[in-house]
Design an enzyme around this catalytic site. Sequence first.
Site, PDB file in Angstrom:
ATOM      1  N   CYS A 281       0.815  -1.220   0.000  1.00  0.00           N
ATOM      2  CA  CYS A 281       0.000   0.000   0.000  1.00  0.00           C
ATOM      3  C   CYS A 281       0.848   1.269   0.000  1.00  0.00           C
ATOM      4  CB  CYS A 281      -0.940  -0.002   1.202  1.00  0.00           C
ATOM      5  SG  CYS A 281      -2.173   1.322   1.162  1.00  0.00           S
ATOM      6  N   HIS A 282       0.759   2.053  -1.081  1.00  0.00           N
ATOM      7  CA  HIS A 282       1.568   3.255  -1.218  1.00  0.00           C
ATOM      8  C   HIS A 282       0.881   4.290  -2.094  1.00  0.00           C
ATOM      9  CE1 HIS A 282       2.554   0.975  -4.866  1.00  0.00           C
ATOM     10  NE2 HIS A 282       2.960   2.126  -5.420  1.00  0.00           N
ATOM     11  N   TRP A 283       1.215   5.543  -1.851  1.00  0.00           N
ATOM     12  CA  TRP A 283       0.786   6.688  -2.658  1.00  0.00           C
ATOM     13  C   TRP A 283       2.019   7.335  -3.279  1.00  0.00           C
ATOM     14  CZ3 TRP A 283      -4.089   9.494  -2.806  1.00  0.00           C
ATOM     15  CH2 TRP A 283      -5.139   8.851  -2.130  1.00  0.00           C
TER      16      TRP A 283
END
Length: 396
Positions: free
Chosen positions: A250-252
């Site tokens: 999970c990353h932006w």
Amino acid sequence: MSTKVELNCEMTCSKCEDKIRKSLDSMDDVTIKSIDIAGQQNNHRPKNGNQRIDGGGSISTFSEFSCSPYDIFNFSDDDRNYRLDCGKSVASSFDLLLERKWNQAQSIDNLFLFQFDRLKIRTTILPGKYGFVVTLNTGRGTNRRSPETINSISTPFDESKFNFNKIKPNELLFKVSRNNLTKPIVSIIINNSPIEYCSSLMVIDPADCHNQLLTKSSLEMAINLIAISGDLNLRMGFNSLGAEASVNHCHWHLYYQQERLYLQSIKTVDGHFFTDWPLPGFLFEISDNQSVDSVVESIMLLVNHVHTNHDNHSYNLFIARGLIDHEIRVFIWIRKVSFGSKNLFHINPALAELSGFFICKSNEMFNQIDEQFCVNLIKSIEIDNINEYIDLLKSN
């Protein structure tokens, strides 16, 4: 008297999360050294006129770990600005820290897969209605980490594959906490194949090993980072699995982009729905603290509907400031899935492209691209039943 916390981590501090959190709960267990960044101005900004905002978060450094030390930037709710009154970018303490750490990382040999110099990057604004921004960035085609092959929007996290617990220690720029809470804590790490100035990744609680599925806490933190920034140029975005995500952790994405985008002043026509764009989508505006919860709730409603009902749909998000009132604008597109291996030399429609930002990996592509190509590329991922999502929002 402080006691040294023994951490045996050869790869990255994220493997030491449990001990770090325990140390935060009992501050006697770790030595903290404050850092004063007042007056530190970075000269690498593409545009002039930025200055520091007084206050806006505090920075501490864990200095006695056996793995590389790192800064923790803590902000309070009072540091958030949902609407900026100034008409130009004014760097906050968060912006200054990000710039300083990112530029320091750029000076380390072999940390990035290629060197990114914004002043040397060829950039053009395509003629036409939308004013698409196009850059020539050959490194994105020849020097980047091999993307993971994705075959489902809900693929579980796989520890055996690349994830952000396996990065080099120097790839971690700093961590961010809110109100001195020990969770969530986000890691800001370099994008070692940068797409823009200060191109980085926000990874929420890396040691928890969340797969690349939008979570409420990561969405809230992404909005918070835009809110504590005083720079109108900061962008953030999220690619789900099946929407060109390259790593299932999970990353932006976050980066600064000086060009203005058509989406920053686009208007909705039916509630939160907008159509004056090649791919219709949803826009949520945040101008005060009271609107954050309702925006997060609405976006998570759309995302949960995708994961519950449509394995052939995926989604991209993009966050930026508006051009007129400088409010926070959160965009989400529900789109067709794209599975299988990526062609790194093609333009694959993801968060950047949906925002109006196209990255060319060859001179030939850069010289030939036009607005019609961009429009057709974005339209190619349009779904047939978007009204299902419009009705979902109206019913809640």
